[in-house]
Design an enzyme around this catalytic site. Sequence first.
Site, PDB file in Angstrom:
ATOM      1  NE  ARG A  59      -3.737   1.980   2.547  1.00  0.00           N
ATOM      2  CZ  ARG A  59      -4.197   2.919   3.241  1.00  0.00           C
ATOM      3  NH1 ARG A  59      -3.861   2.719   4.746  1.00  0.00           N
ATOM      4  NH2 ARG A  59      -4.850   4.064   3.447  1.00  0.00           N
ATOM      5  CG  HIS A  63      -0.932   5.268  -0.446  1.00  0.00           C
ATOM      6  ND1 HIS A  63      -2.044   5.670   1.113  1.00  0.00           N
ATOM      7  CD2 HIS A  63      -1.983   4.442  -1.236  1.00  0.00           C
ATOM      8  CE1 HIS A  63      -3.158   5.499   0.920  1.00  0.00           C
ATOM      9  NE2 HIS A  63      -3.039   4.797  -0.241  1.00  0.00           N
ATOM     10  CG  ASN A  91      -0.469   8.364   3.257  1.00  0.00           C
ATOM     11  OD1 ASN A  91      -1.740   7.451   2.736  1.00  0.00           O
ATOM     12  ND2 ASN A  91      -0.275   9.287   2.581  1.00  0.00           N
ATOM     13  CG  HIS A 190      -8.455  -3.836  -0.672  1.00  0.00           C
ATOM     14  ND1 HIS A 190      -9.206  -2.865  -1.644  1.00  0.00           N
ATOM     15  CD2 HIS A 190      -6.949  -3.342  -0.583  1.00  0.00           C
ATOM     16  CE1 HIS A 190      -8.843  -1.578  -1.425  1.00  0.00           C
ATOM     17  NE2 HIS A 190      -7.110  -1.678  -1.059  1.00  0.00           N
TER      18      HIS A 190
HETATM   19  C1  HEM Z   1      -9.161   1.213  -6.062  1.00  0.00           C
HETATM   20  C2  HEM Z   1      -8.865   2.263  -5.227  1.00  0.00           C
HETATM   21  C3  HEM Z   1      -8.470   1.909  -3.614  1.00  0.00           C
HETATM   22  C4  HEM Z   1      -8.795   2.429  -2.502  1.00  0.00           C
HETATM   23  C5  HEM Z   1     -10.627   2.786  -2.731  1.00  0.00           C
HETATM   24  C6  HEM Z   1      -8.339   1.918  -1.850  1.00  0.00           C
HETATM   25  C7  HEM Z   1      -8.579   2.369  -0.336  1.00  0.00           C
HETATM   26  C8  HEM Z   1      -7.940   1.751   0.525  1.00  0.00           C
HETATM   27  C9  HEM Z   1      -8.482   1.609   2.378  1.00  0.00           C
HETATM   28  C10 HEM Z   1      -9.671   2.814   2.517  1.00  0.00           C
HETATM   29  C11 HEM Z   1      -7.157   1.032   2.544  1.00  0.00           C
HETATM   30  C12 HEM Z   1      -7.648   0.885   4.482  1.00  0.00           C
HETATM   31  C13 HEM Z   1      -6.634   1.338   4.968  1.00  0.00           C
HETATM   32  C14 HEM Z   1      -7.263   1.305   6.721  1.00  0.00           C
HETATM   33  O1  HEM Z   1      -8.362   2.033   7.063  1.00  0.00           O
HETATM   34  O2  HEM Z   1      -6.764   1.095   7.491  1.00  0.00           O
HETATM   35  C15 HEM Z   1      -6.759   0.031   2.229  1.00  0.00           C
HETATM   36  C16 HEM Z   1      -6.117  -0.784   2.415  1.00  0.00           C
HETATM   37  C17 HEM Z   1      -5.549  -1.551   1.221  1.00  0.00           C
HETATM   38  N1  HEM Z   1      -4.244  -0.969   0.477  1.00  0.00           N
HETATM   39 FE1  HEM Z   1      -6.182  -0.060  -1.079  1.00  0.00          FE
HETATM   40  N2  HEM Z   1      -7.075   1.341  -1.885  1.00  0.00           N
HETATM   41  C18 HEM Z   1      -7.454   1.265  -3.477  1.00  0.00           C
HETATM   42  C19 HEM Z   1      -6.201   0.556  -4.315  1.00  0.00           C
HETATM   43  C20 HEM Z   1      -5.576  -0.011  -3.850  1.00  0.00           C
HETATM   44  C21 HEM Z   1      -4.135  -0.191  -4.429  1.00  0.00           C
HETATM   45  C22 HEM Z   1      -4.209  -0.441  -6.305  1.00  0.00           C
HETATM   46  C23 HEM Z   1      -2.854  -1.320  -4.088  1.00  0.00           C
HETATM   47  C24 HEM Z   1      -1.945  -1.530  -3.838  1.00  0.00           C
HETATM   48  C25 HEM Z   1      -1.520  -1.700  -5.448  1.00  0.00           C
HETATM   49  C26 HEM Z   1      -3.568  -1.308  -2.649  1.00  0.00           C
HETATM   50  C27 HEM Z   1      -3.262  -1.764  -1.611  1.00  0.00           C
HETATM   51  C28 HEM Z   1      -4.187  -1.829  -0.316  1.00  0.00           C
HETATM   52  C29 HEM Z   1      -3.581  -2.875   1.221  1.00  0.00           C
HETATM   53  C30 HEM Z   1      -1.891  -3.310   0.408  1.00  0.00           C
HETATM   54  C31 HEM Z   1      -4.348  -2.515   2.095  1.00  0.00           C
HETATM   55  C32 HEM Z   1      -3.750  -2.868   3.430  1.00  0.00           C
HETATM   56  C33 HEM Z   1      -2.508  -2.205   4.175  1.00  0.00           C
HETATM   57  C34 HEM Z   1      -2.616  -2.725   5.434  1.00  0.00           C
HETATM   58  O3  HEM Z   1      -2.706  -3.989   6.184  1.00  0.00           O
HETATM   59  O4  HEM Z   1      -1.518  -2.047   6.130  1.00  0.00           O
HETATM   60  N3  HEM Z   1      -4.826  -0.738  -2.658  1.00  0.00           N
HETATM   61  N4  HEM Z   1      -7.437   0.452   0.497  1.00  0.00           N
END
Ligand code: HEM
Length: 328
Positions: A59, A63, A91, A190
């Site tokens: 992530r 970002h 973030n 995700h």
């Molecule tokens: C499509 C649009 C996307 C949206 C709206 C989005 C939004 C989010 C949100 C809100 C979270 C949770 C953050 C939290 O509350 O802790 C999250 C987690 C995450 N996102 Fe996305 N995301 C998107 C695309 C992506 C992309 C393109 C990637 C990587 C290629 C990604 C990788 C991740 C990962 C791995 C997590 C888990 C992070 C953790 O466990 O610390 N996301 N995302």
Amino acid sequence: MKKLLVCVALILVSLSRCVNSQLRVGFYENSCWSAEFIVKEEVRKAFFKDKGLAAGLVRMHFHDCFVRGCDGSVLIDSTPSNTAEKDSPVNNPSLRGFEVIDYAKAKLEAVCKGVVSCADILAFAARDSVEMTGGFGYDVPAGRRDGRVSLASETLTNLPPPTFNVDQLTQNFDNKGFTQQEMVTLSGAHTIGRSHCTSFSNRLYSFNTTVSQDPSLDPGYAAALKQQCPQGNDPNLVVPMDPPSPNTMDESYYRGILVNRGLFTSDQTLLTSSATASQVIQNVRAPSIWKNNFAAAMVKMGNIGVLTGDAGEIRENCRVIIGQLRGH
Ligand code: HEM
Ligand SMILES: *[C@@H]1O[C@H](CO)[C@@H](O)[C@H](O)[C@H]1NC(C)=O
């Protein structure tokens, strides 16, 4: 004739610029041959202690790249005069894994001082994280340089919020040069990691003026989520994003969407257009094809707005801009 020569010369100059501005696999093979091994070792150690850090690093790279390009700007600490990207509410406190990058950078400075950029370290670490969680490994073209600007305000305009629908997501990714198909492919990230309850509690308690609970969310799943995320927006509570396999890059994320268990609106919305819905089904049927596409899309993401050649700098500490210390 003279004019023609000038033109040809200009074309040659701009061509060489193009070539120079490209990233290259094996960029450090002469200048710091062990760079990628050192990063991998640090990611491995971190992963052994806390598997969730892999998700954090994937992530973090996303970002970094979507805000001012992959220039390590997400790693910079705020100063009294500047609120950096990492302190934007998108973030902080959710982004994790900064210490993994710090450890890798410290090791690299010890063996090849001032050579490996923080932006490249993050790109390598994201790749290693994909690999360690069961995704396909891929070669990371490198040679990124570190940026000197990091503004919290730029995160809000560039990163998609979890409330986006499929059209908004498609537009947001198009702004960064991605197709809708690549957007669906990358959303598969995700399949690992966690989310804070605050990122989706609107779907449980305050969906819109007529219904409190999002009807596109499976009611059984909604009930379970309400238990884990009681009303009141406790900022510390988290849930796995793909409960069947929270630390494994597999097709389970897409399977969840098919049964209305996508955690965010931005996940579940992939079922609302025929093109994206059929891709969700495809990814469930052929996970290897998705993993291949995912690896390719990560390489593409790693190219967004990179600084190369003489641009930017190689930071000594990924949290601190060197240009700023010297008063540039
Ligand atoms: C499509 C649009 C996307 C949206 C709206 C989005 C939004 C989010 C949100 C809100 C979270 C949770 C953050 C939290 O509350 O802790 C999250 C987690 C995450 N996102 Fe996305 N995301 C998107 C695309 C992506 C992309 C393109 C990637 C990587 C290629 C990604 C990788 C991740 C990962 C791995 C997590 C888990 C992070 C953790 O466990 O610390 N996301 N995302
Ligand atoms: C609220 O959401 C429901 C279900 O998606 C929808 O049918 C309704 O039109 C929405 N109401 C408003 C005021 O947006």
